[in-house]
Design a protein around this motif. Structure first.
Motif, short mmCIF file in Angstrom:
data_model
loop_
_atom_site.label_atom_id
_atom_site.label_comp_id
_atom_site.label_asym_id
_atom_site.label_seq_id
_atom_site.Cartn_x
_atom_site.Cartn_y
_atom_site.Cartn_z
N ARG A 1 -27.82 -83.49 59.14
CA ARG A 1 -27.49 -84.26 60.33
C ARG A 1 -28.03 -85.68 60.18
O ARG A 1 -29.22 -85.88 59.94
CB ARG A 1 -28.07 -83.61 61.58
CG ARG A 1 -27.76 -84.37 62.89
CD ARG A 1 -28.41 -83.67 64.08
NE ARG A 1 -27.79 -82.37 64.31
CZ ARG A 1 -26.70 -82.18 65.04
NH1 ARG A 1 -26.11 -83.22 65.63
NH2 ARG A 1 -26.22 -80.97 65.21
N GLY A 2 -27.15 -86.65 60.34
CA GLY A 2 -27.56 -88.04 60.27
C GLY A 2 -28.09 -88.55 61.59
O GLY A 2 -28.01 -87.89 62.63
N ARG A 3 -28.63 -89.76 61.56
CA ARG A 3 -29.12 -90.40 62.78
C ARG A 3 -27.94 -90.88 63.62
O ARG A 3 -26.81 -91.00 63.12
CB ARG A 3 -30.01 -91.59 62.43
CG ARG A 3 -31.25 -91.27 61.61
CD ARG A 3 -32.12 -92.51 61.51
NE ARG A 3 -31.39 -93.64 60.93
CZ ARG A 3 -31.51 -94.06 59.69
NH1 ARG A 3 -32.31 -93.42 58.86
NH2 ARG A 3 -30.82 -95.10 59.26
N PRO A 4 -28.16 -91.21 64.90
CA PRO A 4 -27.07 -91.81 65.71
C PRO A 4 -26.54 -93.10 65.10
O PRO A 4 -25.36 -93.40 65.21
CB PRO A 4 -27.74 -92.04 67.07
CG PRO A 4 -28.83 -91.02 67.12
CD PRO A 4 -29.34 -90.89 65.72
N ASP A 5 -27.43 -93.85 64.43
CA ASP A 5 -27.00 -95.04 63.69
C ASP A 5 -27.32 -94.77 62.22
O ASP A 5 -28.39 -95.13 61.72
CB ASP A 5 -27.74 -96.28 64.18
CG ASP A 5 -27.32 -97.53 63.41
OD1 ASP A 5 -26.29 -97.46 62.70
OD2 ASP A 5 -28.03 -98.54 63.51
N PRO A 6 -26.40 -94.15 61.47
CA PRO A 6 -26.73 -93.64 60.14
C PRO A 6 -26.56 -94.64 59.00
O PRO A 6 -26.74 -94.26 57.84
CB PRO A 6 -25.74 -92.50 59.97
CG PRO A 6 -24.53 -92.97 60.71
CD PRO A 6 -25.04 -93.77 61.89
N ILE A 7 -26.19 -95.89 59.29
CA ILE A 7 -25.95 -96.85 58.21
C ILE A 7 -27.21 -96.97 57.34
O ILE A 7 -28.32 -97.10 57.86
CB ILE A 7 -25.54 -98.22 58.77
CG1 ILE A 7 -24.31 -98.09 59.67
CG2 ILE A 7 -25.28 -99.20 57.62
CD1 ILE A 7 -23.11 -97.48 58.97
N ASP A 8 -27.00 -96.93 56.02
CA ASP A 8 -28.05 -96.97 54.99
C ASP A 8 -28.86 -95.68 54.89
O ASP A 8 -29.82 -95.62 54.10
CB ASP A 8 -29.01 -98.15 55.21
CG ASP A 8 -28.36 -99.48 54.91
OD1 ASP A 8 -27.41 -99.51 54.09
OD2 ASP A 8 -28.77 -100.49 55.50
N GLN A 9 -28.51 -94.68 55.68
CA GLN A 9 -29.19 -93.40 55.52
C GLN A 9 -28.70 -92.74 54.22
O GLN A 9 -27.54 -92.90 53.83
CB GLN A 9 -28.92 -92.49 56.71
CG GLN A 9 -29.93 -91.35 56.82
CD GLN A 9 -29.87 -90.64 58.16
OE1 GLN A 9 -29.05 -91.00 59.03
NE2 GLN A 9 -30.71 -89.64 58.35
N GLU B 1 -20.48 -96.69 56.33
CA GLU B 1 -19.66 -96.79 57.53
C GLU B 1 -19.76 -95.48 58.30
O GLU B 1 -19.88 -94.40 57.71
CB GLU B 1 -18.19 -97.06 57.19
CG GLU B 1 -17.92 -98.35 56.45
CD GLU B 1 -16.45 -98.52 56.14
OE1 GLU B 1 -15.61 -98.23 57.03
OE2 GLU B 1 -16.12 -98.90 55.01
N ALA B 2 -19.70 -95.58 59.65
CA ALA B 2 -19.75 -94.38 60.49
C ALA B 2 -18.97 -94.64 61.76
O ALA B 2 -18.75 -95.79 62.17
CB ALA B 2 -21.20 -94.02 60.81
N SER B 3 -18.53 -93.53 62.41
CA SER B 3 -17.82 -93.66 63.68
C SER B 3 -18.81 -94.03 64.78
O SER B 3 -20.01 -93.77 64.68
CB SER B 3 -17.10 -92.36 64.02
OG SER B 3 -18.04 -91.30 64.11
N ASP B 4 -18.30 -94.62 65.84
CA ASP B 4 -19.16 -95.06 66.94
C ASP B 4 -19.69 -93.86 67.72
O ASP B 4 -18.99 -92.87 67.96
CB ASP B 4 -18.38 -95.97 67.89
CG ASP B 4 -17.95 -97.25 67.20
OD1 ASP B 4 -18.63 -97.65 66.23
OD2 ASP B 4 -16.93 -97.83 67.62
N ASN B 5 -20.96 -93.97 68.13
CA ASN B 5 -21.57 -92.99 69.04
C ASN B 5 -21.46 -91.56 68.53
O ASN B 5 -21.19 -90.62 69.27
CB ASN B 5 -20.93 -93.08 70.43
CG ASN B 5 -21.04 -94.47 71.02
OD1 ASN B 5 -22.11 -95.10 70.92
ND2 ASN B 5 -19.95 -94.97 71.60
N SER B 6 -21.66 -91.39 67.22
CA SER B 6 -21.57 -90.04 66.67
C SER B 6 -22.54 -89.91 65.51
O SER B 6 -22.71 -90.83 64.70
CB SER B 6 -20.15 -89.74 66.19
OG SER B 6 -20.08 -88.46 65.62
#
Length: 697
Positions: free
Chosen positions: A240-248, A327-332
């Motif tokens: 499970r990634g963070r709510p803001d997963p960029i660079d995770q 890149e990630a979808s918003d609020n997910s």
């Protein structure tokens, strides 16, 4: 070469195994023209693999199944036998009935080692009420989970059982089939799947055993060094990634540097809606050798295929890799079920284990020479091991009873004899995953007539002795004869140094005619031979200069040069361990006599450069140099293969390095003082000793 197929009815009872072993042995049995007796030869290998796939559908429906497999196969669908094939080029097309829910597809595939590939492919089509169901064989377990095993099932329950959690079943990899030779086209979406027992391949090159390739192998699967959720093979668990997963980052460690060419990311979710919400929308794939410096090797962006994505790249040797979210979808929060890292090239090591074989006859056999033909490219190695028994139960433990590793062709058979059954193991290794060793043939000489004794077990006491000290040993061997045995005319016993024979007991009416000992072997000749059951006891004195020694022994029938290996007794061993090792592996160096007078009168015409070599298992190279006082080399004495022992004049091994006072061209040197230099390359380094020797006339 003959082949024997086992009918499907054989799966109803495991009692067919002995007959199958006999049939395989007979199929590979060749009568030799040599005077020894018979020769069994194997030039083609075969293996049986079992495959299980599960197909889920919400509706029951009729369907059509296509199957092709190398080389012969049987197919079951939901536990019902639906067809078979004996020609891999002929595609089997059969109707099947899908049930709503889980459906079970099972195959038994026999590879005959003909060099036409490995594995199988399937393609299923079914018309549902409002759609067309298409299910190809695939390495993508999110579509169809496949498993394989090389273990013979006891019955047909395996065709419908849940094998996903069984230790005997594993995930298959990519196989190989020449699609252009198939009788009808099969969709290119159907991947060829294969399982390789022991990481060896018997199907890609005709008549050979080689290391299999890693194509289609997920190197991250089950690796404890990687995040458990992304490498456990379970699509029901997720990272499970963070709510803001960029660079995770999701980091994978495959354990050792391996050649890779593809990374697959599988999104967690039960349906398209969930997978769209959980999917990463862009990521970078990076590799590193030290987890400090990272290099990008591929990337994806603006992802619209939410279920699974792949990044392919030029094959590269990689230890660590990571997926970095860009890149990630918003609020997910992204949910990743699996990160898979796919390899290429050959495995670094593999093992082929034969079934127990009776070599075409059920009688007790005295085995002779073993020959094999192997292709060994640079940086590759191949070795064989053997074990024997009289019942199938003797081979139940996969680790017990194997002989020492044999690397040279033409050796005498190394396992206990006589025996009814033999099993062999081929060990293959490479340092370069772009190449592989291969075994092309194996032959074993044997005789059912030239048998000295039916059973022989040996042991020694004591099992410990101080190194370099003459010790009294007592070796006993239990002999049990059958009515057709020829008797024991000669016994050879491996000794750690030259031995002095003591008392002998248990001759059973036979007599000791003569004996002799070398640095390695004590030999006893009996006339008449020993022909009655007895416990033969042999006393002798010897010294050990190695940390360990095995008192193995061999028996010979009258007028036979084929040794019969004595087995180690179960109630006592034949291993000797040094209880007080010498502190130095190379010592007691001296010139004896210190003055030589090479005038031909038979007195001190030569000197021995004495030494004691200890603490080494393998023979070593020793070089003795003779120099004048200015350092000019006059003579070199090279001893290429010296075993541990006492090489003084009085030692059991006597002197090896002898100098007769002459230079390299055979001329006598002038009277005077000279320097000798003796050098030995041991495991701990190169040992050098020097001293002086005088020449007088």
């Amino acid at each position: 070469m003959l082949f024997v197929d086992v009918p499907s009815s054989a799966f109803d009872a495991p009692s067919y195994l002995p007959s199958m072993i006999r049939a395989i042995s007979l199929a590979l049995f060749v009568l030799a023209t040599a005077a020894h007796a018979d020769t069994w030869e194997q030039t083609t290998w075969r293996r049986t693999a079992f495959y299980r796939g599960t197909i889920s559908t919400e509706q029951a429906a009729p369907g059509t199944l296509q199957v092709a497999a190398v080389d012969s196969y049987e197919v079951w669908f939901n536990g019902e036998y639906v067809g078979s094939g004996s020609d891999w080029t002929q595609v089997l097309t059969v109707p099947v009935e899908l049930d709503s829910g889980v459906n079970h597809l099972a195959l038994r595939v026999v590879n005959h080692g003909l060099g036409v590939g490995n594995g199988f492919l399937t393609h299923l089509r079914a018309h549902l009420e409002d759609s067309l169901l298409v299910v190809p064989s695939t390495t993508d377990r999110s579509l169809v989970p496949w498993y394989w095993s090389d273990q013979e099932p006891a019955d047909l329950a395996w065709t419908t059982a849940n094998v996903s959690k069984s230790d005997d079943w594993a995930v298959p990899q990519e196989g190989s089939i020449d699609r252009d030779r198939l009788s009808v086209p099969v969709s290119s979406s159907a991947a060829v799947l294969a399982g390789f027992s022991g990481d060896v391949d018997i199907g890609s090159m005709a008549g050979s055993v080689s290391l299999n390739r890693l194509d289609g192998v997920n190197l991250a699967l089950g690796n404890p060094r990687s995040p458990e959720e992304t490498s456990d093979g379970d699509l029901r668990t997720a990272w499970r990634g963070r709510p803001d997963p960029i660079d995770q980052k999701i980091e994978i460690d495959v354990g050792s540097p391996r050649r890779m060419h593809k990374v697959r990311v599988i999104t967690f979710g039960d349906d398209d809606t969930e997978r769209k919400r959980n999917s990463i929308r862009g990521y970078s794939v990076q590799q590193s050798h030290d987890r400090v410096q990272w290099v990008e090797i591929g990337f994806l962006q603006d992802i619209r295929e939410y279920a699974r994505t792949e990044v392919t790249f030029e094959p590269e040797v990689i230890r660590f890799l990571r997926v970095v979210v860009t890149e990630a979808s918003d609020n997910s929060q992204p949910l990743v079920a699996e990160v898979e890292a796919y390899g290429t090239g050959h495995n670094y090591r593999g093992t082929y284990v034969s079934p127990p074989l009776d070599l075409g006859t059920a009688s007790h056999k005295n085995f002779g020479r073993v020959h094999w033909d192997a292709d060994l490219p640079v940086d590759t190695a191949l070795s064989l091991q053997f074990r024997t028994g009289n019942e199938l139960s003797d081979f139940v433990d996969p680790k017990d009873g194997w002989s020492a590793v044999a690397e040279s062709d033409g050796l005498w058979f190394p396992s206990p004899e006589p025996a009814s059954l033999v099993q062999y193991r081929v060990n293959l290794n490479t340092l370069d995953d772009r190449t592989t060793p291969s075994l092309g043939s194996l032959s074993i000489d044997f005789s059912s007539q030239d048998v000295a004794v039916s059973s022989a077990q040996g042991r020694v006491t004591p099992n410990g002795a101080p190194m370099g000290v003459a010790t009294e040993f007592f070796y006993t061997v239990d002999l049990a004869f059958g009515p057709d045995d020829d008797g024991v005319e000669r016994l050879e016993l491996a000794v750690p140094s030259g031995a002095i024979l003591g008392e002998i007991f248990g001759l059973g009416g036979a007599s000791l005619a003569e004996w002799q000992s070398t640095d390695e072997m004590l030999s006893l000749h009996f006339d008449p031979p020993i022909t009655t059951d007895t416990q033969l006891g042999i006393g002798f004195a010897a010294s050990t200069f190695t940390l360990s020694h095995l008192f193995r022994s061999w028996l010979y029938a009258p007028e036979s040069d084929d040794p019969l290996n004595v087995a180690e007794a179960t109630d006592g061993g034949w291993r000797l361990l040094a209880t007080d090792p010498l502190q130095r592996g190379f010592g007691r160096v001296a010139a004896n006599p210190p003055v030589l007078t090479p005038n031909g009168d038979g007195m001190n015409d030569e000197t021995v450069i004495e030494f004691i070599l200890s603490r080494t298992i393998a023979p070593v190279r020793i070089v003795v140099g003779i120099h004048d006082l200015s350092g000019r080399a006059l003579r070199h004495l090279v001893l290429p293969s010296v075993s541990a022992g006492d090489y003084t004049r009085s030692g059991a091994s006597a002197g090896l390095a002898r100098w007769d006072g002459r230079n390299e061209v055979g001329q006598l040197v002038a009277p005077g003082l000279y320097v000798y230099r003796i050098e030995a390359a041991l495991g701990a380094g190169t040992f050098v000793e020097t001293g002086t020797v005088a020449v007088a006339y």
